[in-house]
Scaffold this active site. Sequence first.
Site, mmCIF file in Angstrom:
data_model
loop_
_atom_site.group_PDB
_atom_site.id
_atom_site.type_symbol
_atom_site.label_atom_id
_atom_site.label_comp_id
_atom_site.label_asym_id
_atom_site.label_seq_id
_atom_site.Cartn_x
_atom_site.Cartn_y
_atom_site.Cartn_z
ATOM 1 N N ILE A 138 0.841 -1.201 0.000
ATOM 2 C CA ILE A 138 0.000 0.000 0.000
ATOM 3 C C ILE A 138 0.876 1.251 0.000
ATOM 4 O O ILE A 138 1.192 1.798 -1.060
ATOM 5 C CB ILE A 138 -0.991 -0.012 1.187
ATOM 6 C CG1 ILE A 138 -1.861 -1.276 1.130
ATOM 7 C CG2 ILE A 138 -1.890 1.227 1.173
ATOM 8 C CD1 ILE A 138 -2.774 -1.484 2.326
ATOM 9 N N CYS A 139 1.282 1.718 1.156
ATOM 10 C CA CYS A 139 1.957 3.005 1.240
ATOM 11 C C CYS A 139 3.315 3.018 0.532
ATOM 12 O O CYS A 139 3.689 4.008 -0.087
ATOM 13 C CB CYS A 139 2.084 3.435 2.696
ATOM 14 S SG CYS A 139 0.464 3.719 3.461
ATOM 15 N N LEU A 140 4.065 1.927 0.621
ATOM 16 C CA LEU A 140 5.333 1.874 -0.106
ATOM 17 C C LEU A 140 5.097 1.850 -1.606
ATOM 18 O O LEU A 140 5.711 2.613 -2.359
ATOM 19 C CB LEU A 140 6.139 0.641 0.311
ATOM 20 C CG LEU A 140 7.402 0.372 -0.516
ATOM 21 C CD1 LEU A 140 8.401 1.514 -0.374
ATOM 22 C CD2 LEU A 140 8.042 -0.950 -0.135
#
Length: 223
Positions: A118-120
Site C-alpha cells: 500500500i503506502c510503499l
Amino acid sequence: MTNDLGVWTADDCALVLIDYQKEMFEVIRSETSADLVEMQVRLLAKTAKAFGLPIVLTTVGVGAGFNGPTLPSILSELDGIEPIDRYSMNAFEDEAFSEAVKATGRKRLIIGGLHTEICLTFATVSALKEGYDVLYVADAVGGRSEVAHRTGIERLAHAGAVPTTALAVVTELFRDWAGPLAQPALDTIYWYFNEVPNHTDEVGVADAEKKAAVERVAAAGTH
C-alpha cells in the site's frame, strides 16, 4: 533507472521513510518479522546520518487520531526530524510531503515504508512517474500477508523500482575501504553486526565479525 549514473552514491540520493508506526508493525505477516524490520529501518537511519543523506519522514493518520506516531526507537535515530503527517495513503498526493522530497534536491530515493503493498507501493509508483529513481529496501518493509507483500514487490519491479537490502545500502554508498566514508561505514556496519544476532540467526554474521562488533560498540559506548 538512470543507467548513466550506475551504482548509487551518498551524494545523489535521499532516504524516505513512510509510516513506520505501531499500528503498521502490529499486522506485518510477511517474510521479515516486525522486529527485524524495525532494526533494518534503524540501520537505514544510521546510514543516512553517517553519510549525510537528506531524510524525509512521514506518518499517516496521527492528526486524525486513528494511528500513533513513528516508533520511538526509529524516531530516536533521526535527530529531531519532524514527521510530515498526512491523510492520503499515497504520500506523494500530500503536498507537504512531495515538496519536502523535492527540497532535498536529490533525484534518487531510497524508500522504505509500511505496508509494502500500500503506502510503499503507491509512493514509489508516483515517485517514478515524477522522474525519480527508486531503490526500495526489501528487508525493511512488510505486508499484511505473504501474498500482499509479494504482490507489492512484483508491482514495484514492474513499475521500474529496484530492490535492495538495508546492509547493501550501507556498502553501496561507500564501497571503498580506503575512502573518506569508510570510518562512518564501519561504525554503522559493526552496529548492525552487533545487533542482528539479537533478532535472528537467519542473517549470517561471522564469529570474527561478532567479536569485532562487540568490541567496537563497547569502545564507542553506543547501543
